[in-house]
Enzyme design. Structure first.
Site, PDB file in Angstrom:
ATOM      1  N   SER A 143       5.544  -0.886  -5.429  1.00 25.05           N
ATOM      2  CA  SER A 143       4.814  -0.183  -6.495  1.00 25.05           C
ATOM      3  C   SER A 143       5.306  -0.769  -7.812  1.00 25.05           C
ATOM      4  O   SER A 143       6.413  -1.330  -7.868  1.00 25.05           O
ATOM      5  CB  SER A 143       5.137   1.314  -6.445  1.00 25.05           C
ATOM      6  OG  SER A 143       4.798   1.947  -7.663  1.00 25.05           O
ATOM      7  N   TYR A 156      10.714   8.463  -6.301  1.00 17.78           N
ATOM      8  CA  TYR A 156       9.755   7.407  -5.920  1.00 17.78           C
ATOM      9  C   TYR A 156      10.239   6.047  -6.437  1.00 17.78           C
ATOM     10  O   TYR A 156      10.228   5.050  -5.712  1.00 17.78           O
ATOM     11  CB  TYR A 156       8.386   7.776  -6.500  1.00 17.78           C
ATOM     12  CG  TYR A 156       7.242   6.912  -6.037  1.00 17.78           C
ATOM     13  CD1 TYR A 156       6.726   7.016  -4.751  1.00 17.78           C
ATOM     14  CD2 TYR A 156       6.648   5.995  -6.906  1.00 17.78           C
ATOM     15  CE1 TYR A 156       5.650   6.232  -4.329  1.00 17.78           C
ATOM     16  CE2 TYR A 156       5.581   5.208  -6.505  1.00 17.78           C
ATOM     17  CZ  TYR A 156       5.087   5.341  -5.213  1.00 17.78           C
ATOM     18  OH  TYR A 156       4.016   4.561  -4.811  1.00 17.78           O
TER      19      TYR A 156
HETATM   20  N1  LIG Z   1      -2.253   4.826  -4.687  1.00 10.60           N
HETATM   21  C1  LIG Z   1      -1.479   4.285  -5.626  1.00 10.60           C
HETATM   22  O1  LIG Z   1      -1.716   4.424  -6.826  1.00 10.60           O
HETATM   23  C2  LIG Z   1      -0.290   3.434  -5.243  1.00 10.60           C
HETATM   24  C3  LIG Z   1       0.341   2.704  -6.241  1.00 10.60           C
HETATM   25  C4  LIG Z   1       1.432   1.912  -5.925  1.00 10.60           C
HETATM   26  C5  LIG Z   1       1.875   1.857  -4.624  1.00 10.60           C
HETATM   27  N2  LIG Z   1       1.248   2.579  -3.664  1.00 10.60           N
HETATM   28  C6  LIG Z   1       1.786   2.486  -2.304  1.00 10.60           C
HETATM   29  O2  LIG Z   1       0.760   2.043  -1.430  1.00 10.60           O
HETATM   30  C7  LIG Z   1       1.005   2.563  -0.119  1.00 10.60           C
HETATM   31  C8  LIG Z   1      -0.267   3.238   0.400  1.00 10.60           C
HETATM   32  O3  LIG Z   1      -0.627   4.255  -0.502  1.00 10.60           O
HETATM   33  P1  LIG Z   1      -2.097   4.888  -0.538  1.00 10.60           P
HETATM   34  O4  LIG Z   1      -2.479   4.987  -1.953  1.00 10.60           O
HETATM   35  O5  LIG Z   1      -2.989   4.188   0.407  1.00 10.60           O
HETATM   36  O6  LIG Z   1      -1.740   6.349  -0.034  1.00 10.60           O
HETATM   37  P2  LIG Z   1      -2.580   7.401   0.819  1.00 10.60           P
HETATM   38  O7  LIG Z   1      -1.866   8.691   0.613  1.00 10.60           O
HETATM   39  O8  LIG Z   1      -4.030   7.304   0.504  1.00 10.60           O
HETATM   40  O9  LIG Z   1      -2.372   6.896   2.320  1.00 10.60           O
HETATM   41  C9  LIG Z   1      -1.072   6.830   2.884  1.00 10.60           C
HETATM   42  C10 LIG Z   1      -1.182   6.718   4.396  1.00 10.60           C
HETATM   43  O10 LIG Z   1       0.155   6.671   4.909  1.00 10.60           O
HETATM   44  C11 LIG Z   1       0.261   7.647   5.946  1.00 10.60           C
HETATM   45  N3  LIG Z   1       1.640   8.132   6.018  1.00 10.60           N
HETATM   46  C12 LIG Z   1       2.267   8.916   5.108  1.00 10.60           C
HETATM   47  N4  LIG Z   1       3.499   9.211   5.547  1.00 10.60           N
HETATM   48  C13 LIG Z   1       3.639   8.582   6.750  1.00 10.60           C
HETATM   49  C14 LIG Z   1       4.680   8.535   7.699  1.00 10.60           C
HETATM   50  N5  LIG Z   1       5.828   9.189   7.503  1.00 10.60           N
HETATM   51  N6  LIG Z   1       4.499   7.805   8.821  1.00 10.60           N
HETATM   52  C15 LIG Z   1       3.325   7.174   9.055  1.00 10.60           C
HETATM   53  N7  LIG Z   1       2.290   7.197   8.196  1.00 10.60           N
HETATM   54  C16 LIG Z   1       2.454   7.900   7.064  1.00 10.60           C
HETATM   55  C17 LIG Z   1      -0.720   8.761   5.586  1.00 10.60           C
HETATM   56  O11 LIG Z   1      -1.067   9.549   6.696  1.00 10.60           O
HETATM   57  C18 LIG Z   1      -1.870   7.938   5.011  1.00 10.60           C
HETATM   58  O12 LIG Z   1      -2.763   7.525   6.033  1.00 10.60           O
HETATM   59  C19 LIG Z   1       2.204   3.508  -0.255  1.00 10.60           C
HETATM   60  O13 LIG Z   1       3.388   2.815   0.133  1.00 10.60           O
HETATM   61  C20 LIG Z   1       2.242   3.811  -1.733  1.00 10.60           C
HETATM   62  O14 LIG Z   1       3.523   4.181  -2.181  1.00 10.60           O
HETATM   63  C21 LIG Z   1       0.159   3.370  -3.934  1.00 10.60           C
END
Ligand SMILES: NC(=O)c1ccc[n+]([C@@H]2O[C@H](COP(=O)([O-])OP(=O)(O)OC[C@H]3O[C@@H](n4cnc5c(N)ncnc54)[C@H](O)[C@@H]3O)[C@@H](O)[C@H]2O)c1
Length: 265
Positions: A143, A156
């Protein structure tokens, strides 16, 4: 699009959001997918359908990345069915609403580190034995909070900085086996993690009932490019590149996909 034909990719957090799109783009590039998630079975089924609909094979398994045993059994079953592992995308992550560092709850701290850091370590432990010694690739999803700190996000931010250290150590350990390890740092991505009312309220504290458009204005002002967030496909494209032969000598590095957020003066 890079050619990932004949490869097998493990993706955690594959049921929705960016994880679903990683699976779709990897399949578009020719890879079969081992899709892992702890969320709703119906959502994971949607990912399987999307991969199969692209003509690729998909092995899916319900597993929490905090549970090493269950992760190992899903990965082993998938690797056996699909013929090994070439690509790992450690994507599963959570974002729990923040607070000043000294006011964070022990639960928010522990859960965040358990999923975002220990879950990535487990993902590596479950996959390395299966991973190809002929151009294998691990991509960890960080991130922009893995590049810089922001207020009220120490849990985070610490977890996302920590995976950079994990990746750097791993790149040293796995380089001799021709396995590369890199981190992709997204800025805000237009998924449920950002597009929710709690986030709109955090971004717009002066508006009583902020809308997505209000939040989008705030986020756009933070970026160099005139967009509020990147799309999941932009992150997935970076993952596909780093997982491909086109990135064959790129390891131990970090690729930021943030519309210029971290470079804005
Ligand atoms: N959305 C953003 O703005 C953003 C920004 C920077 C980084 N990220 C990172 O990108 C990645 C994906 O985020 P996203 O936006 O798609 O989130 P999201 O919440 O839309 O999806 C996350 C997925 O991970 C799964 N998950 C959560 N905890 C879990 C666990 N303990 N074991 C297995 N699966 C698990 C959830 O069920 C979900 O399907 C994450 O690592 C997040 O930190 C997201």
């Amino acid at each position: 699009m890079p050619d990932l034909g004949g490869k097998v990719a493990v993706v955690t957090g594959a049921a929705r959001g960016t994880g679903r799109v990683h699976c779709e783009r990897l399949a578009d590039a020719g890879a079969d997918v081992i899709a892992v998630d702890t969320g709703a079975a119906s959502e994971l089924a949607g990912t399987v359908e999307a991969v199969i609909g692209r003509g690729r094979r998909c092995h899916s398994g319900h597993s929490d990345v905090r549970d090493l045993d269950s992760l190992q059994s899903v990965v082993t079953a998938g690797a056996t069915e699909l013929g090994g592992v070439d690509i790992v995308v450690a994507n599963a992550g959570i974002h729990i609403a923040g607070a000043p560092t000294w006011e964070l709850s022990a639960r928010a701290w522990a859960d965040t580190l358990d999923v975002n850091l220990t879950g990535v370590w487990h993902t590596v432990k479950a996959t390395v034995a299966h991973l190809s010694r002929n151009g294998g690739s691990i991509v960890i999803i960080g991130s922009t909070n893995g590049v810089r700190g922001t207020a009220n996000s120490a849990h985070y931010t610490a977890s996302k900085h920590a995976v950079v250290g994990l990746a750097r150590s791993l790149a040293n350990e796995l380089g001799p086996f021709n396995i590369r390890v890199n981190v992709v740092h997204p800025g805000a991505v237009g998924t449920a993690m950002v597009r929710n009312e709690a986030t709109y309220r955090r971004l717009c504290p002066d508006i009583e009932n902020p809308t997505e458009a209000d939040a989008a204005r705030v986020l756009t002002a933070r970026n160099l490019l005139p967009v509020p967030w990147v799309d999941p496909v932009d992150v997935a494209n970076a993952v596909c590149f780093l997982s491909s032969e086109e990135a064959r000598y790129i390891t131990g590095t970090q690729l930021v996909v943030d519309a210029g957020l971290t470079q804005k003066a």
